[in-house]
Design a protein around this motif. Structure first.
Motif, PDB file in Angstrom:
ATOM      1  N   GLN A 445       0.832  -1.203   0.000  1.00  0.00           N
ATOM      2  CA  GLN A 445       0.000   0.000   0.000  1.00  0.00           C
ATOM      3  C   GLN A 445       0.866   1.252   0.000  1.00  0.00           C
ATOM      4  N   THR A 446       2.021   1.191   0.662  1.00  0.00           N
ATOM      5  CA  THR A 446       2.944   2.331   0.628  1.00  0.00           C
ATOM      6  C   THR A 446       3.478   2.545  -0.780  1.00  0.00           C
ATOM      7  N   ALA A 447       3.834   1.459  -1.458  1.00  0.00           N
ATOM      8  CA  ALA A 447       4.341   1.569  -2.825  1.00  0.00           C
ATOM      9  C   ALA A 447       3.280   2.142  -3.761  1.00  0.00           C
ATOM     10  N   VAL A 448       2.040   1.713  -3.601  1.00  0.00           N
ATOM     11  CA  VAL A 448       0.952   2.241  -4.425  1.00  0.00           C
ATOM     12  C   VAL A 448       0.768   3.731  -4.172  1.00  0.00           C
ATOM     13  N   LEU A 449       0.876   4.138  -2.897  1.00  0.00           N
ATOM     14  CA  LEU A 449       0.692   5.550  -2.566  1.00  0.00           C
ATOM     15  C   LEU A 449       1.823   6.400  -3.136  1.00  0.00           C
ATOM     16  N   VAL A 450       3.044   5.889  -3.086  1.00  0.00           N
ATOM     17  CA  VAL A 450       4.201   6.665  -3.544  1.00  0.00           C
ATOM     18  C   VAL A 450       4.258   6.724  -5.062  1.00  0.00           C
ATOM     19  N   THR A 451       4.070   5.588  -5.718  1.00  0.00           N
ATOM     20  CA  THR A 451       4.191   5.556  -7.183  1.00  0.00           C
ATOM     21  C   THR A 451       2.981   6.148  -7.875  1.00  0.00           C
ATOM     22  N   GLY A 452       1.810   6.043  -7.257  1.00  0.00           N
ATOM     23  CA  GLY A 452       0.635   6.719  -7.771  1.00  0.00           C
ATOM     24  C   GLY A 452      -0.108   6.088  -8.917  1.00  0.00           C
ATOM     25  N   PRO A 453      -0.060   4.747  -9.153  1.00  0.00           N
ATOM     26  CA  PRO A 453      -0.869   4.201 -10.243  1.00  0.00           C
ATOM     27  C   PRO A 453      -2.361   4.206  -9.935  1.00  0.00           C
TER      28      PRO A 453
END
Length: 486
Positions: A445-453
Motif C-alpha cells: 500500500q505504501t508503494a501504491v501511494l508513492v508511485t501513484g498508479p
C-alpha cells in the motif's frame, strides 16, 4: 456350596463335564442373581462407561480376583463379567453436576469502555490543534504531519513489543518483573519516540509545536500501556478527563492557548502519575528466580504493531499524504476504526467462546471445522457491520471529510477484515504469520501511494482486499483444528 452360587465346569461334585460353559437359566423360585445385585450396586458407573474395559478396571480396582469372580458370579474373569454388566445396563451419560463456566465470556460494557479509552486520546489533536498549525511543508503536507506520524509509529512498535513482554511475565505469575519491565521500557520508549519525532521535524522550522506534541504523545503511550496491561482502564479514563473536557469546551468556546496546553499537560501528568503508582504497588510482589521470557520473543509483536500502524495511517491519511489535503479529512475513518476496537475485542472473545462450545458439541474434525467456520463468519460480519455503521455516522457528522463513496467504504471494510483476522491470529499465538501478511500489505500500500498508479482509496481496496482473503483463509485453516484451541 451355597444355593445362591452356580457351579461352572470343573467345580463341585458330580457330572461337571456335562455342565455348559454358561450358567443355566434360573427358575423363578431361585435366589436372586448376584450379577443383578452387582449391576444395581454399580448402576451409575456401568451406565456411564463407554467400553466394557472401563467396568473391568473398576472391578479389578476393588481387589476381586478371577477365582472370586468364578466362585461368586460364575464368569471366567473380570472382562467376561464386565461384558455381562455392560449388556445389562443401558448407556446413560449424565451431565456434570456443576454448571460449565465459559472462560471467554467477558462484559460487552467493559469492552466498550476500552473503546472509549482508545478514542479519547484523539481529542488531544483537537485540543492541541494550535500546536500543529502552520504553513505546509516542502512536500505540501500540513505542518507537523511527518513528525507526528514518525513519533506515532515508533510508539506503536515499541509499546506493542513492551506490552507483550509484560504480559509474558504476568503469564508466569510474576507481577513485579512485569512492572519492572514497564518501568524501564515505557520511559525509554517515550525518549525514543520523542527523538524520532525531533529528528524527522528538524528540517521543518515550523514544526516545533508538532515535535513537542509528539513527545507528549510518546510519553502518554508508555503510561497508557502500563495502565492497560494491569487492567486499569478506569484510571486511564480519569486521566483523559481533562482532554475530553477541553475538547467539549471548544465546541462552544475556544479557550486561550495557555489553557489548552495546561489541560493537555494535566492529562499527561495524571496518566504518568497513575502509571507510576501502578508500578510501585507491585514492589512487594515476589521476585522471579528462574529465567524469564526471551526479549526476542516480543520482536514479532513489535513488527506486527508497525504493519498495523502503517495500514491504519495510510487508510486515515492517504488523501493527506497524496494530495496535501487537510488532516481533518482523516477524522471519520480514524474515529470509526478506533471506536470499533471495543466491539472487535468483544467479538474476539465471542469467537473463542463459540470455539470452546464447538469442542464440546462436535464429534468429528469436520464437524468442529464447520462449527468454528460458522462462528468466524458470524463474528466477522458482526464486526464489519459495526465498522460500517461507525464509518457512515462519522461521514455524516464530519462534513470536512471525504465522501463515503464505494471505494472508501469497501476499503474501510477490507481493512477492518485485515485488522480483526490478524488480531485473532495474534490471540492464538500465530503473530509471525499475521505480521508477515500485514507487513507485505503495508509495503504494497505504501508503494501504491508513492508511485501513484491508483488513488489512495482504490489502492487500499485492492491491497487490503487481497490481504483480507489471505488472512481469512489462514484463520479458517489454522483455527479450524481442535488442537489450536487447547
Amino acid at each position: 456350596m451355597s444355593g445362591s452360587l452356580w457351579l461352572v465346569p470343573g467345580e463341585g461334585k458330580g457330572r461337571t463335564d456335562a455342565l455348559p460353559d454358561v450358567p443355566r437359566r434360573r427358575p423363578h423360585w431361585a435366589a436372586p442373581d448376584p450379577i443383578d445385585e452387582l449391576a444395581r450396586r454399580m448402576g451409575d458407573l456401568i451406565a456411564a462407561a463407554v467400553h466394557p474395559d472401563e467396568i473391568a478396571a473398576i472391578i479389578e480396582s476393588d481387589g476381586m480376583s478371577d477365582d472370586q469372580i468364578k466362585l461368586t458370579y460364575g464368569r471366567e474373569n473380570s472382562f467376561a463379567l464386565a461384558e455381562e454388566l455392560y449388556e445389562r445396563i443401558p448407556r446413560s451419560y449424565p451431565e456434570p453436576d456443576r454448571v460449565i463456566t465459559d472462560p471467554w465470556r467477558v462484559s460487552l460494557l467493559g469492552c466498550l469502555l476500552r473503546a472509549l479509552v482508545f478514542a479519547l486520546p484523539g481529542l488531544a489533536y483537537v485540543l492541541g490543534s494550535h500546536l500543529l498549525s502552520g504553513p505546509p511543508d516542502a512536500r505540501g503536507l500540513p505542518a507537523g504531519t511527518m513528525p507526528l506520524l514518525a513519533g506515532a509509529l515508533t510508539g506503536w512498535v515499541w509499546n506493542q513489543a513492551l506490552a507483550h513482554r509484560a504480559y509474558s511475565w504476568l503469564g508466569l505469575g510474576a507481577r513485579w518483573p512485569a512492572a519492572r519491565a514497564l518501568a524501564v521500557g515505557a520511559p525509554l520508549g517515550a525518549l525514543v519516540g520523542a527523538a524520532v519525532a525531533w529528528i524527522v521535524g528538524a528540517a521543518d522550522a515550523d514544526a516545533p509545536g508538532a515535535v513537542a506534541f509528539a513527545a507528549g504523545q510518546a510519553a502518554y503511550l508508555g503510561a497508557a500501556t502500563t495502565l492497560l496491561v494491569f487492567g486499569q482502564e478506569r484510571w486511564l479514563l480519569y486521566a483523559l478527563a481533562p482532554v475530553g473536557l477541553g475538547a467539549a469546551l471548544m465546541a462552544v468556546y475556544v479557550p486561550p492557548d495557555a489553557v489548552r496546553v495546561a489541560l493537555l499537560v494535566l492529562s499527561l501528568g495524571t496518566a504518568v502519575a497513575l502509571a507510576s503508582v501502578t508500578v510501585l504497588r507491585c514492589r512487594r510482589e515476589p521476585r522471579q528466580d528462574g529465567p524469564g521470557p526471551r526479549a526476542a520473543a516480543s520482536l514479532p509483536y513489535g513488527l506486527f504493531g508497525l504493519a498495523i500502524g502503517v495500514l491504519v495511517l495510510l487508510t486515515a491519511l492517504g488523501d493527506v499524504l497524496r494530495y496535501g489535503a487537510r488532516a481533518e479529512v482523516a477524522a471519520p475513518a480514524a474515529v470509526a476504526l478506533t471506536l470499533s476496537m471495543g466491539p472487535a475485542e468483544w467479538l474476539l472473545y465471542r469467537y473463542r467462546s463459540r470455539a470452546v462450545a464447538g469442542l464440546r458439541a462436535s464429534t468429528t474434525p469436520a464437524g468442529f471445522w464447520r462449527a468454528t467456520s460458522g462462528a468466524l463468519a458470524r463474528c466477522l460480519v458482526s464486526y464489519l457491520a459495526v465498522l460500517a455503521l461507525l464509518g457512515g455516522a462519522g461521514t455524516l457528522l464530519w462534513r470536512q471529510g471525504p465522501p463515503m463513496d464505494v471505494p472508501h467504504a469497501l476499503g474501510l471494510l477490507c481493512l477492518g477484515t485485515v485488522l480483526w483476522t490478524a488480531l485473532l491470529l495474534q490471540a492464538f499465538g500465530a503473530v509471525p504469520v499475521a505480521a508477515v501478511v500485514c507487513g507485505l500489505a503495508a509495503a504494497a500500500q505504501t508503494a501504491v501511494l508513492v508511485t501513484g498508479p491508483l488513488s489512495p482509496a482504490v489502492g487500499q481496496l485492492v491491497v487490503c482486499g487481497v490481504a483480507a482473503l489471505v488472512l481469512a483463509a489462514l484463520v479458517s485453516a489454522l483455527l479450524g483444528r481442535a488442537t489450536a484451541h487447547r
